[in-house]
Design a protein around this motif. Structure first.
Motif, PDB file in Angstrom:
ATOM      1  N   ALA A  60       0.837  -1.203   0.000  1.00 26.79           N
ATOM      2  CA  ALA A  60       0.000   0.000   0.000  1.00 26.79           C
ATOM      3  C   ALA A  60       0.869   1.250   0.000  1.00 26.79           C
ATOM      4  O   ALA A  60       0.582   2.226  -0.709  1.00 26.79           O
ATOM      5  CB  ALA A  60      -0.930   0.007   1.209  1.00 26.79           C
ATOM      6  N   THR A  61       1.939   1.223   0.780  1.00 21.69           N
ATOM      7  CA  THR A  61       2.829   2.375   0.846  1.00 21.69           C
ATOM      8  C   THR A  61       3.499   2.626  -0.499  1.00 21.69           C
ATOM      9  O   THR A  61       3.676   3.774  -0.912  1.00 21.69           O
ATOM     10  CB  THR A  61       3.895   2.173   1.944  1.00 21.69           C
ATOM     11  OG1 THR A  61       3.258   1.795   3.147  1.00 21.69           O
ATOM     12  CG2 THR A  61       4.684   3.442   2.177  1.00 21.69           C
ATOM     13  N   LYS A  62       3.854   1.564  -1.193  1.00 21.27           N
ATOM     14  CA  LYS A  62       4.488   1.707  -2.510  1.00 21.27           C
ATOM     15  C   LYS A  62       3.534   2.402  -3.489  1.00 21.27           C
ATOM     16  O   LYS A  62       3.957   3.260  -4.267  1.00 21.27           O
ATOM     17  CB  LYS A  62       4.905   0.322  -3.035  1.00 21.27           C
ATOM     18  CG  LYS A  62       5.699   0.363  -4.301  1.00 21.27           C
ATOM     19  CD  LYS A  62       7.075   0.940  -4.070  1.00 21.27           C
ATOM     20  CE  LYS A  62       7.901   0.795  -5.317  1.00 21.27           C
ATOM     21  NZ  LYS A  62       9.076   1.641  -5.301  1.00 21.27           N
ATOM     22  N   LEU A  63       2.256   2.033  -3.458  1.00 22.85           N
ATOM     23  CA  LEU A  63       1.267   2.688  -4.320  1.00 22.85           C
ATOM     24  C   LEU A  63       1.156   4.176  -3.997  1.00 22.85           C
ATOM     25  O   LEU A  63       1.098   5.019  -4.898  1.00 22.85           O
ATOM     26  CB  LEU A  63      -0.095   2.011  -4.182  1.00 22.85           C
ATOM     27  CG  LEU A  63      -0.217   0.603  -4.747  1.00 22.85           C
ATOM     28  CD1 LEU A  63      -1.574  -0.002  -4.380  1.00 22.85           C
ATOM     29  CD2 LEU A  63      -0.027   0.609  -6.254  1.00 22.85           C
ATOM     30  N   ILE A  64       1.119   4.490  -2.712  1.00 25.85           N
ATOM     31  CA  ILE A  64       1.041   5.893  -2.299  1.00 25.85           C
ATOM     32  C   ILE A  64       2.309   6.636  -2.712  1.00 25.85           C
ATOM     33  O   ILE A  64       2.247   7.753  -3.235  1.00 25.85           O
ATOM     34  CB  ILE A  64       0.804   5.999  -0.775  1.00 25.85           C
ATOM     35  CG1 ILE A  64      -0.565   5.426  -0.419  1.00 25.85           C
ATOM     36  CG2 ILE A  64       0.937   7.442  -0.301  1.00 25.85           C
ATOM     37  CD1 ILE A  64      -0.772   5.179   1.058  1.00 25.85           C
ATOM     38  N   ASP A  65       3.468   6.014  -2.489  1.00 28.81           N
ATOM     39  CA  ASP A  65       4.738   6.638  -2.888  1.00 28.81           C
ATOM     40  C   ASP A  65       4.759   6.941  -4.384  1.00 28.81           C
ATOM     41  O   ASP A  65       5.207   8.015  -4.803  1.00 28.81           O
ATOM     42  CB  ASP A  65       5.931   5.741  -2.532  1.00 28.81           C
ATOM     43  CG  ASP A  65       6.316   5.809  -1.061  1.00 28.81           C
ATOM     44  OD1 ASP A  65       5.962   6.797  -0.386  1.00 28.81           O
ATOM     45  OD2 ASP A  65       6.979   4.867  -0.600  1.00 28.81           O
ATOM     46  N   ASN A  66       4.285   6.016  -5.206  1.00 25.64           N
ATOM     47  CA  ASN A  66       4.274   6.233  -6.650  1.00 25.64           C
ATOM     48  C   ASN A  66       3.371   7.401  -7.035  1.00 25.64           C
ATOM     49  O   ASN A  66       3.726   8.217  -7.892  1.00 25.64           O
ATOM     50  CB  ASN A  66       3.853   4.961  -7.394  1.00 25.64           C
ATOM     51  CG  ASN A  66       4.964   3.936  -7.413  1.00 25.64           C
ATOM     52  OD1 ASN A  66       6.131   4.257  -7.248  1.00 25.64           O
ATOM     53  ND2 ASN A  66       4.597   2.682  -7.602  1.00 25.64           N
ATOM     54  N   ALA A  67       2.208   7.492  -6.415  1.00 27.15           N
ATOM     55  CA  ALA A  67       1.303   8.607  -6.690  1.00 27.15           C
ATOM     56  C   ALA A  67       1.941   9.937  -6.266  1.00 27.15           C
ATOM     57  O   ALA A  67       1.847  10.943  -6.977  1.00 27.15           O
ATOM     58  CB  ALA A  67      -0.026   8.401  -5.970  1.00 27.15           C
ATOM     59  N   LEU A  68       2.604   9.933  -5.106  1.00 24.91           N
ATOM     60  CA  LEU A  68       3.280  11.140  -4.637  1.00 24.91           C
ATOM     61  C   LEU A  68       4.441  11.526  -5.550  1.00 24.91           C
ATOM     62  O   LEU A  68       4.656  12.717  -5.819  1.00 24.91           O
ATOM     63  CB  LEU A  68       3.769  10.944  -3.201  1.00 24.91           C
ATOM     64  CG  LEU A  68       2.669  10.884  -2.141  1.00 24.91           C
ATOM     65  CD1 LEU A  68       3.242  10.412  -0.808  1.00 24.91           C
ATOM     66  CD2 LEU A  68       1.980  12.227  -1.985  1.00 24.91           C
ATOM     67  N   LEU A  69       5.197  10.545  -6.032  1.00 25.65           N
ATOM     68  CA  LEU A  69       6.292  10.827  -6.962  1.00 25.65           C
ATOM     69  C   LEU A  69       5.773  11.469  -8.240  1.00 25.65           C
ATOM     70  O   LEU A  69       6.372  12.425  -8.751  1.00 25.65           O
ATOM     71  CB  LEU A  69       7.070   9.547  -7.295  1.00 25.65           C
ATOM     72  CG  LEU A  69       8.037   9.046  -6.233  1.00 25.65           C
ATOM     73  CD1 LEU A  69       8.581   7.672  -6.620  1.00 25.65           C
ATOM     74  CD2 LEU A  69       9.172  10.021  -6.014  1.00 25.65           C
ATOM     75  N   ASP A  70       4.672  10.970  -8.768  1.00 33.48           N
ATOM     76  CA  ASP A  70       4.094  11.550  -9.986  1.00 33.48           C
ATOM     77  C   ASP A  70       3.708  13.011  -9.766  1.00 33.48           C
ATOM     78  O   ASP A  70       3.976  13.870 -10.602  1.00 33.48           O
ATOM     79  CB  ASP A  70       2.877  10.754 -10.447  1.00 33.48           C
ATOM     80  CG  ASP A  70       3.241   9.441 -11.103  1.00 33.48           C
ATOM     81  OD1 ASP A  70       4.433   9.242 -11.461  1.00 33.48           O
ATOM     82  OD2 ASP A  70       2.339   8.587 -11.265  1.00 33.48           O
TER      83      ASP A  70
END
Length: 119
Positions: A60-70
């Motif tokens: 779940a954190t990886k998904l959030i991190d990816n959205a934040l990176l974008d």
């Protein structure tokens, strides 16, 4: 603008975007200019909520991190183009949550030193 001033402006913009999005400044950052690219290495403070979630649910954190990176890449691109008046071709960024280390590559439409001398 001198190369050192340009690097300082990139650091200022990067720190400002980080504060906008996460409410935290960067611990440290280093900027390297390479032809039409700028490489930024930075030590981030992990947002407490994400650090807590990371222990329980890395997926779940990886998904959030990816959205934040974008979102981060979009904001950096806009801010650099607006503040420095230099066209950005691409922004690539990755973040290691274990080390709290980020690496960002900003690719410009032309060699940086050719452009900043005229600023």
């Amino acid at each position: 603008m001198q190369p050192g001033e340009f690097k300082q402006e990139i650091m200022r913009i990067n720190n400002a975007v980080n504060q906008e999005m996460f409410g935290l400044g960067l611990r440290w950052q280093k900027v390297h200019v390479i032809d039409d690219k700028v490489l930024v290495l930075a030590s981030n403070q992990r947002v407490k909520a994400l650090a807590t979630l990371f222990v329980k649910d890395r997926g779940a954190t990886k998904l959030i991190d990816n959205a934040l990176l974008d979102e981060y890449k979009s904001r950096i691109r806009s801010a650099v183009e607006k503040d420095l008046k230099i066209r950005v071709t691409a922004v690539l960024k990755d973040y290691d949550p274990d080390l709290e280390l980020a690496c960002m590559l900003i690719v410009f439409a032309e060699p940086v030193l050719d452009v900043i001398v005229s600023l």
